[in-house]
Design a protein around this motif. Structure first.
Motif, PDB file in Angstrom:
ATOM      1  N   ILE A  20       0.773  -1.637   0.173  1.00  0.00           N
ATOM      2  CA  ILE A  20      -0.002   0.759  -0.154  1.00  0.00           C
ATOM      3  C   ILE A  20       0.567   1.897   0.197  1.00  0.00           C
ATOM      4  CG2 ILE A  20      -1.619   0.905   1.258  1.00  0.00           C
ATOM      5  CD1 ILE A  20      -2.981  -0.985   2.061  1.00  0.00           C
ATOM      6  N   GLY A  21       2.027   1.590   0.981  1.00  0.00           N
ATOM      7  CA  GLY A  21       3.419   2.597   0.365  1.00  0.00           C
ATOM      8  C   GLY A  21       3.513   2.690  -0.721  1.00  0.00           C
ATOM      9  N   ALA A  23       2.394   1.702  -3.720  1.00  0.00           N
ATOM     10  CA  ALA A  23       1.514   2.392  -4.303  1.00  0.00           C
ATOM     11  C   ALA A  23       0.831   3.559  -4.111  1.00  0.00           C
ATOM     12  CB  ALA A  23      -0.356   1.221  -4.281  1.00  0.00           C
ATOM     13  N   LEU A  24       0.916   4.300  -3.123  1.00  0.00           N
ATOM     14  CA  LEU A  24       0.838   5.551  -2.741  1.00  0.00           C
ATOM     15  C   LEU A  24       1.962   6.356  -3.454  1.00  0.00           C
ATOM     16  CD1 LEU A  24      -1.176   5.196   0.464  1.00  0.00           C
ATOM     17  CD2 LEU A  24      -2.289   6.430  -2.116  1.00  0.00           C
ATOM     18  N   CYS A  25       3.177   6.265  -2.802  1.00  0.00           N
ATOM     19  CA  CYS A  25       3.947   7.229  -2.808  1.00  0.00           C
ATOM     20  C   CYS A  25       4.165   7.166  -5.182  1.00  0.00           C
ATOM     21  CB  CYS A  25       5.639   6.307  -2.610  1.00  0.00           C
ATOM     22  SG  CYS A  25       5.506   7.090  -0.914  1.00  0.00           S
ATOM     23  N   ALA A  27       2.582   6.740  -7.167  1.00  0.00           N
ATOM     24  CA  ALA A  27       1.145   7.194  -7.491  1.00  0.00           C
ATOM     25  C   ALA A  27       1.268   9.038  -7.647  1.00  0.00           C
ATOM     26  CB  ALA A  27      -0.328   6.566  -7.336  1.00  0.00           C
ATOM     27  N   VAL A  28       1.996   8.806  -6.270  1.00  0.00           N
ATOM     28  CA  VAL A  28       1.977  10.580  -6.192  1.00  0.00           C
ATOM     29  C   VAL A  28       2.894  10.711  -7.587  1.00  0.00           C
ATOM     30  CG1 VAL A  28       3.201  12.097  -4.629  1.00  0.00           C
ATOM     31  CG2 VAL A  28       1.539  10.367  -4.062  1.00  0.00           C
ATOM     32  N   PHE A  67      -2.926   8.964 -10.889  1.00  0.00           N
ATOM     33  CA  PHE A  67      -2.882   9.214  -9.883  1.00  0.00           C
ATOM     34  C   PHE A  67      -4.072   7.316  -8.865  1.00  0.00           C
ATOM     35  CE2 PHE A  67      -4.301   9.070  -4.958  1.00  0.00           C
ATOM     36  CZ  PHE A  67      -2.815   8.695  -4.110  1.00  0.00           C
ATOM     37  N   VAL A  71      -2.814   3.600  -8.035  1.00  0.00           N
ATOM     38  CA  VAL A  71      -2.634   3.021  -7.193  1.00  0.00           C
ATOM     39  C   VAL A  71      -3.904   1.188  -7.150  1.00  0.00           C
ATOM     40  CG1 VAL A  71      -3.817   2.962  -4.614  1.00  0.00           C
ATOM     41  CG2 VAL A  71      -2.676   4.820  -5.400  1.00  0.00           C
TER      42      VAL A  71
END
Length: 94
Positions: A20-21, A23-25, A27-28, A67, A71
């Motif tokens: 999850i981390g 995916a978020l990083c 995506a940002v 984004f 994700v």
């Protein structure tokens, strides 16, 4: 609960948290690159009025789409890789 009815182990929960981390990083980062590529010229150069206002809006819209797409794609890929390809079957060489 997992798909096979058991509870998630600590290693599996940690792997999900890391994914999850990631995916978020990622995506940002991807969204920032898209926003910079689209809206950058409007922020750096003196463009005609309509274009100067439209490019940042288009950049925000595209960055938002990128984004969420990033994700979802990372998490779906992780989910597919953690599931056995043929549940309930053993490998042929066992």
């Amino acid at each position: 609960m997992t798909s096979h009815g058991g509870r998630r182990g600590r290693a599996e929960r940690d792997a999900i948290t890391v994914e999850i981390g990631y995916a978020l990083c990622s995506a940002v980062f991807a969204a920032a690159v898209v926003f910079g590529a689209v809206a950058g010229p409007a922020l750096l150069f003196d463009l005609p009025g309509g274009l100067e206002h439209a490019l940042p809006l288009v950049g925000v819209a595209l960055a938002t789409v990128v984004f969420f797409a990033r994700v979802v794609s990372v998490l779906v890929r992780f989910q597919r890789s953690s599931q056995p390809s043929q549940p309930g079957r053993t490998s042929p060489d066992s």
